[in-house]
Design an enzyme around this catalytic site. Structure first.
Site, PDB file in Angstrom:
ATOM      1  N   ARG A  54       0.725  -1.330  -0.029  1.00  0.00           N
ATOM      2  CA  ARG A  54      -0.117  -0.093   0.013  1.00  0.00           C
ATOM      3  C   ARG A  54       0.790   1.203  -0.059  1.00  0.00           C
ATOM      4  O   ARG A  54       0.379   2.370  -0.246  1.00  0.00           O
ATOM      5  CB  ARG A  54      -1.057  -0.104   0.879  1.00  0.00           C
ATOM      6  N   GLU A  91       3.625  -9.942  13.544  1.00  0.00           N
ATOM      7  CA  GLU A  91       2.879 -10.318  14.534  1.00  0.00           C
ATOM      8  C   GLU A  91       2.410 -11.958  14.178  1.00  0.00           C
ATOM      9  O   GLU A  91       2.134 -12.476  15.457  1.00  0.00           O
ATOM     10  CB  GLU A  91       1.528  -9.642  14.599  1.00  0.00           C
TER      11      GLU A  91
END
Length: 167
Positions: A54, A91
């Site tokens: 992005r 994560e």
């Protein structure tokens, strides 16, 4: 920008930038603000580096406005030719970023751009790639920062600019 949606796969919260992209006035306003920030704080910039994926939506438009080039920092295996790479922890697992070995010359001044700063893993890896190429990172710029995840703290002493912050 809309709120957040909880991803059931992991405990991360993802902010949604799609409403921003659908609204040409809002998108132009974001680019205007980022352009003003970079132009006034870093008049001696050489390149914008957009982070996969992005960051590619904001980086090239910002670079075009500034009259400079944009280089790409991509996920492993997406770039042709010789590359430099860095592994990092997300994560939910491991990942790897790459940049073409000849994308930047030593000493060139770069601003890194992405849509979101969460834990800072991806942006830290991008900074490591800049070190490998001996480029100077002036600032890390993001549209959204999730403050509670403390990603900006991991990037110190580099400055981080975020347009929107959420706790």
């Amino acid at each position: 920008l809309s709120g957040s949606r909880e991803n059931s796969f992991c405990s991360s919260v993802f902010s949604d930038i799609t409403p921003l992209l659908k609204d040409p006035i809002a998108f132009r306003t974001v680019i205007d603000i980022l352009e003003h920030r970079v132009r006034t704080h870093y008049p001696q910039i050489d390149f914008i580096a957009g982070l996969d994926s992005r960051g590619f939506l904001f980086g090239p438009v910002l670079a075009q406005r500034l009259g400079i080039g944009c280089v790409l920092i991509r996920k492993k295996g997406k770039l042709p030719g010789p590359t430099e790479s860095v592994s990092y922890t997300l994560e939910y697992g491991q990942a790897e970023l790459e940049i073409q070995s000849d994308a930047l010359e030593p000493g060139e001044k770069v601003v890194l751009v992405d849509d979101l700063l969460a834990t800072g893993g991806t942006m830290c890896a991008a900074c490591e790639l800049m070190k490998k190429l001996k480029a100077d990172v002036l600032e890390c710029v993001v549209v959204i920062e999730l403050k509670s995840l403390k990603g900006a703290e991991k990037l110190k002493p580099l400055p981080v600019y975020s347009l929107l912050q959420y706790d």
